[in-house]
Design a protein around this motif. Structure first.
Motif, PDB file in Angstrom:
ATOM      1  N   ASP A 198     -15.222  10.684  -9.896  1.00  0.00           N
ATOM      2  CA  ASP A 198     -15.912  11.961  -9.776  1.00  0.00           C
ATOM      3  C   ASP A 198     -14.869  13.083  -9.731  1.00  0.00           C
ATOM      4  O   ASP A 198     -13.995  13.097  -8.859  1.00  0.00           O
ATOM      5  CB  ASP A 198     -16.761  11.975  -8.499  1.00  0.00           C
ATOM      6  CG  ASP A 198     -17.732  13.131  -8.465  1.00  0.00           C
ATOM      7  OD1 ASP A 198     -17.290  14.282  -8.664  1.00  0.00           O
ATOM      8  OD2 ASP A 198     -18.929  12.890  -8.233  1.00  0.00           O
ATOM      9  N   LYS A 203     -12.955  10.955  -5.878  1.00  0.00           N
ATOM     10  CA  LYS A 203     -13.262   9.583  -5.484  1.00  0.00           C
ATOM     11  C   LYS A 203     -13.923   8.825  -6.632  1.00  0.00           C
ATOM     12  O   LYS A 203     -14.443   9.425  -7.570  1.00  0.00           O
ATOM     13  CB  LYS A 203     -14.190   9.580  -4.264  1.00  0.00           C
ATOM     14  CG  LYS A 203     -13.592  10.245  -3.028  1.00  0.00           C
ATOM     15  CD  LYS A 203     -14.595  10.237  -1.883  1.00  0.00           C
ATOM     16  CE  LYS A 203     -14.040  10.957  -0.663  1.00  0.00           C
ATOM     17  NZ  LYS A 203     -15.008  10.972   0.467  1.00  0.00           N
ATOM     18  N   TYR A 205     -16.846   6.064  -7.943  1.00  0.00           N
ATOM     19  CA  TYR A 205     -18.199   5.656  -7.584  1.00  0.00           C
ATOM     20  C   TYR A 205     -18.693   4.607  -8.583  1.00  0.00           C
ATOM     21  O   TYR A 205     -18.450   4.723  -9.791  1.00  0.00           O
ATOM     22  CB  TYR A 205     -19.161   6.850  -7.607  1.00  0.00           C
ATOM     23  CG  TYR A 205     -18.914   7.849  -6.500  1.00  0.00           C
ATOM     24  CD1 TYR A 205     -19.583   7.752  -5.289  1.00  0.00           C
ATOM     25  CD2 TYR A 205     -17.986   8.879  -6.673  1.00  0.00           C
ATOM     26  CE1 TYR A 205     -19.343   8.675  -4.265  1.00  0.00           C
ATOM     27  CE2 TYR A 205     -17.740   9.798  -5.666  1.00  0.00           C
ATOM     28  CZ  TYR A 205     -18.424   9.688  -4.463  1.00  0.00           C
ATOM     29  OH  TYR A 205     -18.178  10.585  -3.449  1.00  0.00           O
ATOM     30  N   ARG A 207     -21.351   3.307 -10.900  1.00  0.00           N
ATOM     31  CA  ARG A 207     -22.420   4.041 -11.575  1.00  0.00           C
ATOM     32  C   ARG A 207     -23.315   3.155 -12.434  1.00  0.00           C
ATOM     33  O   ARG A 207     -24.429   3.549 -12.779  1.00  0.00           O
ATOM     34  CB  ARG A 207     -21.802   5.123 -12.477  1.00  0.00           C
ATOM     35  CG  ARG A 207     -21.027   6.213 -11.754  1.00  0.00           C
ATOM     36  CD  ARG A 207     -21.875   6.951 -10.750  1.00  0.00           C
ATOM     37  NE  ARG A 207     -21.195   8.114 -10.191  1.00  0.00           N
ATOM     38  CZ  ARG A 207     -21.601   8.766  -9.111  1.00  0.00           C
ATOM     39  NH1 ARG A 207     -22.691   8.360  -8.470  1.00  0.00           N
ATOM     40  NH2 ARG A 207     -20.933   9.819  -8.663  1.00  0.00           N
ATOM     41  N   GLY A 227     -25.728   3.002  -5.111  1.00  0.00           N
ATOM     42  CA  GLY A 227     -24.765   2.219  -4.344  1.00  0.00           C
ATOM     43  C   GLY A 227     -24.928   0.731  -4.581  1.00  0.00           C
ATOM     44  O   GLY A 227     -25.916   0.275  -5.165  1.00  0.00           O
ATOM     45  N   ASN A 399     -19.326   4.068  -2.338  1.00  0.00           N
ATOM     46  CA  ASN A 399     -20.678   3.517  -2.509  1.00  0.00           C
ATOM     47  C   ASN A 399     -20.691   2.039  -2.890  1.00  0.00           C
ATOM     48  O   ASN A 399     -21.666   1.543  -3.461  1.00  0.00           O
ATOM     49  CB  ASN A 399     -21.486   4.339  -3.514  1.00  0.00           C
ATOM     50  CG  ASN A 399     -21.023   4.147  -4.951  1.00  0.00           C
ATOM     51  OD1 ASN A 399     -19.862   3.808  -5.209  1.00  0.00           O
ATOM     52  ND2 ASN A 399     -21.939   4.364  -5.895  1.00  0.00           N
ATOM     53  N   SER A 439     -24.620   8.115   1.385  1.00  0.00           N
ATOM     54  CA  SER A 439     -25.444   8.402   0.202  1.00  0.00           C
ATOM     55  C   SER A 439     -26.788   9.045   0.517  1.00  0.00           C
ATOM     56  O   SER A 439     -27.521   9.398  -0.403  1.00  0.00           O
ATOM     57  CB  SER A 439     -25.682   7.109  -0.601  1.00  0.00           C
ATOM     58  OG  SER A 439     -26.363   6.141   0.184  1.00  0.00           O
TER      59      SER A 439
END
Length: 478
Positions: A198, A203, A205, A207, A227, A399, A439
């Protein structure tokens, strides 16, 4: 073998007569004294401070294990206080040591190791002491046996299985629209988890998840996921990480994927007659036909009396014989045998040698399941490679979380220890709480219930040990 019946329950429902009456020479006299002061033989046996309560309560179950050998357990108690009462650096020192080394250094008697500790570890952590982390062995022994007098009791579900009596109803509840409309992707296997960085916070994540639908043979994908919780064992972790280059680049996941599992065999036997046993749950010990494995057998017809589902609804109660669930752990030496040969070892050797009446029972039906490398192996030095609850951490990959009996729970550490469903269960709640904290706004955490508080004498021992260790080096660790 003597003393190794993990009877459900042995201690919590024990009576004065069932315990004191089994003590050679003095049991009758002690019972008489209690009767004279108003304590009847059928009164519940009192919960005494640990380990005094365990020593007294298990005397009837260890008829051939000398007192001197039992007394050598004191060294292990001291090591347990030092290890579990220490900080993470101290626990890592114990983790690098095998349980066999620990037993030698603390002068645990050879007979106690061979007749009790080794068989217990083979069915508790699925490996012999020379292949286990001393840290996890002490965690297991404390949680299962030493914390409280009745810690060694086990419970068996009264009807059906954990899967159909607990998990399936919970899944049905969650799948209802009014309860969230959970979708369960049955028959699907995760192939790859893709991660993006991101640009706003720097960070990473998760996806996207690609998975194989084994029923259709098609590979499908879930996009824009919020997540992931990796509720996986070592084999599942190896599969997912090897197929996910993004995850593999993070050391925490590649190290977890390097850990190996333990082979397990599960057997169900149906007999033509009822066989009475002293205990419904038993451990095989020191039989050559085990080929290095640990083994247990559970009398399901005693645990689940009246459950016609053990045989099928069309079978009359009078026609039902004993139903025995047998498990082999560390079963590599048995995996190459045919299902018939495995059943034959049980019916011709192990069961009749343990309970002679099995020699007169005829096998009606059997089922054998082999599971290679599926159970967590807490090998020496594995602590730092086990996956953390927080995965790579909230500063790197917020996540993706991990759950299972093998996870390191950090500041969320729980009293349920070792290879157990309780620890896996608790870690799932903690992983879900952690994921929702990063989240979702306004999330109310699920309350995780703690185990019973440590007894005062253990707490006192920990405090005394901490003061002593300020001046005494741990020369027995490395």
């Amino acid at each position: 073998p003597d003393g190794l019946e993990a009877t459900a329950p042995v201690f919590s429902e024990a009576t004065v007569d069932s315990i004191l009456g089994g003590i050679p020479f003095v049991g009758g006299a002690l019972g008489g004294v209690l009767n004279s002061i108003g304590g009847g033989a059928e009164e519940p046996f009192p919960l005494l401070p640990s380990p005094l309560g365990q020593v007294i309560a298990t005397i009837p179950y260890f008829e051939r294990l000398p007192v001197a050998d039992r007394a050598s357990m004191v060294g292990l108690l001291l090591a347990t206080i030092d290890c579990l009462g220490g900080d993470e650096a101290t626990q890592q020192q114990y983790d690098r040591m095998t349980a066999h080394e620990l037993f030698l250094r603390f002068k645990i008697s050879e007979r106690l190791v061979n007749d009790f500790l080794k068989p217990t570890l083979l069915v508790g952590l699925f490996k012999p002491p020379e292949e286990l982390s001393a840290l996890v062995v002490m965690e297991l022994l404390y949680y299962y046996a030493l914390a409280h007098q009745d810690s060694f009791d086990v419970r068996w579900i009264k009807n059906g299985t954990v899967s159909d009596s607990l998990i399936a109803p919970m899944a049905d509840y969650l799948m209802k629209k009014e309860n969230g409309g959970l979708q369960v992707k049955g028959g699907c296997r995760v192939k790859q988890i893709s991660i993006d960085k991101d640009q706003r916070d720097g960070k990473m994540y998760a996806r996207k998840i690609e998975y194989l639908d084994t029923r259709s043979g098609e590979t499908e994908a879930m996009e824009d996921i919020d997540g992931v919780i990796l509720a996986l064992g070592c084999q599942g972790m190896q599969s997912v990480v090897s197929g996910s280059p993004d995850l593999a680049r993070l050391p925490v996941f590649s190290q977890a994927a390097s850990l190996k599992g333990i082979d397990v065999i599960s057997v169900r036997l149906w007999f033509d007659r009822r066989v009475e046993t002293r205990s419904p749950a038993n451990v095989f010990s020191r039989f050559e036909s085990l080929r290095g494995a640990g083994g247990t057998f559970f009398m399901l017809d005693q645990f689940q009396a009246g459950n016609t589902g053990l045989w099928g609804d069309d079978i009359k109660n009078d026609d039902m014989g004993s139903v025995v669930a047998c498990d082999f752990y560390n079963a590599g030496g048995l995996m190459s045998l045919s299902e018939e040969d495995i059943a034959k070892i049980l019916t011709d050797e192990l069961l009749p040698s343990s309970v002679s009446k099995f020699a007169d029972a005829k096998l009606v039906d059997s089922w054998v399941g082999k599971y290679g490398g599926v159970v967590s192996w807490f090998s020496p030095g594995s602590f730092t490679r086990r996956p953390p609850l927080e995965g790579a951490g909230n500063d790197i990959l917020p996540n993706v979380k991990c759950a299972g009996d093998w996870v390191r729970m950090g500041e969320r550490e729980h009293g349920a220890k070792g290879l157990c469903q309780e620890r896996a269960f608790v870690s799932g709640f903690e992983a879900a709480n952690s994921l929702m904290r990063v989240s979702a706004d306004g999330f109310k955490e699920h309350e995780v219930l703690p185990v019973r508080e440590d007894e005062w004498q253990f707490k006192l021992g920990v405090e005394i040990n901490r003061e002593v260790m300020k001046f005494l080096p741990r020369f027995w660790t490395r």
